[in-house]
Motif scaffolding. Structure first.
Motif, PDB file in Angstrom:
ATOM      1  N   GLN A 132       1.796   5.838   3.258  1.00  0.00           N
ATOM      2  CA  GLN A 132       2.006   5.471   4.663  1.00  0.00           C
ATOM      3  C   GLN A 132       3.023   6.406   5.321  1.00  0.00           C
ATOM      4  N   LEU A 133       4.101   6.695   4.617  1.00  0.00           N
ATOM      5  CA  LEU A 133       5.138   7.566   5.187  1.00  0.00           C
ATOM      6  C   LEU A 133       4.637   9.004   5.311  1.00  0.00           C
ATOM      7  N   THR A 158       7.007  -4.252  -2.741  1.00  0.00           N
ATOM      8  CA  THR A 158       6.523  -2.980  -2.231  1.00  0.00           C
ATOM      9  C   THR A 158       5.808  -2.205  -3.332  1.00  0.00           C
ATOM     10  N   PRO A 200       5.069   1.296  -4.438  1.00  0.00           N
ATOM     11  CA  PRO A 200       5.656   2.598  -4.076  1.00  0.00           C
ATOM     12  C   PRO A 200       4.618   3.631  -3.645  1.00  0.00           C
ATOM     13  N   ARG A 228       1.708   3.069  -2.247  1.00  0.00           N
ATOM     14  CA  ARG A 228       1.217   2.681  -0.928  1.00  0.00           C
ATOM     15  C   ARG A 228       2.191   3.113   0.167  1.00  0.00           C
ATOM     16  N   LEU A 229       3.466   2.779  -0.025  1.00  0.00           N
ATOM     17  CA  LEU A 229       4.472   3.124   0.978  1.00  0.00           C
ATOM     18  C   LEU A 229       4.614   4.639   1.116  1.00  0.00           C
ATOM     19  N   ALA A 230       4.561   5.351   0.005  1.00  0.00           N
ATOM     20  CA  ALA A 230       4.659   6.814   0.071  1.00  0.00           C
ATOM     21  C   ALA A 230       3.494   7.392   0.877  1.00  0.00           C
TER      22      ALA A 230
END
Ligand SMILES: [Ca+2]
Lengths: 198, 198
Positions: free
Chosen positions: A10-11, A2, A4, A6-8
């Motif tokens: 997206q969220l 993951t 981080p 990128r995921l942040a």
């Protein structure tokens, strides 16, 4: 692994998307208990695509249609909903609204990682342009769902905006018939009956 | 050619599905303005699947996950929502609730033409069983979305039901970590911080 950041991103986009549940549409729920919001409308039209897949033309990719419908109204977080029958049916497609919607798309899809920002933006542009078979079918369902809500709620926005049967045909019917002719052929006599009985 | 009885059944199902917008969940919108309903929740989790596809295990079919999530809560039209943290977290999976949900699935999916009734029922059963990779990922997202809503709304149902960090791990974390380990690893420190700061 993951990433981080990128995921942040997206969220953060998904939390911003929550605001679509507070954008109110002109029409109501089928039971007339309250106005419908654009988040639940987006769920409902995606379900329309899933159920009415056999009404699509050959070659339509229902999974893409569903993705299109899940994001088609996100720009309303910034612009609000523009009722199709308001302002004598002239508001949709106005230059001012289009510019606002593009700015909203820049901001909202821009919250996503750049690859997804481009992908979602392209899918939304395709829906708006209504030229590909997928987009034509998606647009048809987006127009059919409020017709079904109005039939279920004794007229809904047709009463509110004093819409005639001819206006419904011009503003809605032609578009539905283009992407889902079987559905419009089925609904036309029900609509004739409803408008005649008023 | 359109089969009129088939299309009429599909449209009746879609009008019945509208009732999911009146099923209220325990949690609120991110801005805490009101409780969330299961229709808009279903849209939001489907959007989670679309955005967070790169968090799924190899071989997960995101289009199927989205279809699953679009129908996963329809039984709540008859049963209502069962909050995961209510009743000390013991309500989900109880024999009584499972029987009610099955009866609701019989009635609701039974409104569809028989081929689609079987297809939708099987997809819902697959989601409920949470054994296939698609269902495991879908269940993970269905558990992550309320976590994000609670983080955005300063605790939401965690405050209402006096949930501890350990209870959240048992009731939610294990399940999310099974299908979307990267997401739970990302959220865990944020959750630690929120629960510690109370
Ligand atoms: Ca759910």
């Amino acid at each position: 692994m993951t990433d981080p950041a990128r995921l942040a991103a997206q969220l953060a986009f998904l939390t911003e998307a929550d605001k679509l549940k507070s954008v109110l549409r002109a029409g109501t729920l089928a039971d007339r208990s309250r106005r419908e919001n654009s988040g639940e409308h987006s769920w409902h039209v995606a379900l329309f695509a899933m159920v009415l897949a056999d009404q699509a033309a050959d070659g339509v990719d229902i999974a893409r249609v569903i993705r299109m419908l899940l994001i088609h109204d996100l720009v309303e977080i910034d612009t609000g909903d523009t009722p199709i029958h308001a302002n004598d049916g002239q508001s949709h497609g106005s230059a001012g609204l289009l510019a606002q919607e593009r700015a909203a798309a820049d901001r909202l899809f821009g919250l996503l990682p750049s690859d997804q920002a481009a992908e979602f933006r392209a899918l939304w542009e395709e829906f708006e342009a209504a030229e590909t078979p997928d987009a034509v079918f998606a647009k048809s369902l987006d127009r059919v769902q409020p017709v079904m809500q109005n039939l279920a709620s004794d007229g809904g926005t047709w009463v509110e905006y004093a819409v005639t049967r001819d206006q419904l045909e011009t503003r809605v019917g032609h578009r539905v018939a283009r992407g889902a002719p079987g559905i419009w052929a089925h609904l036309a006599p029900l609509l004739d009956r409803w408008f005649t009985s008023r």
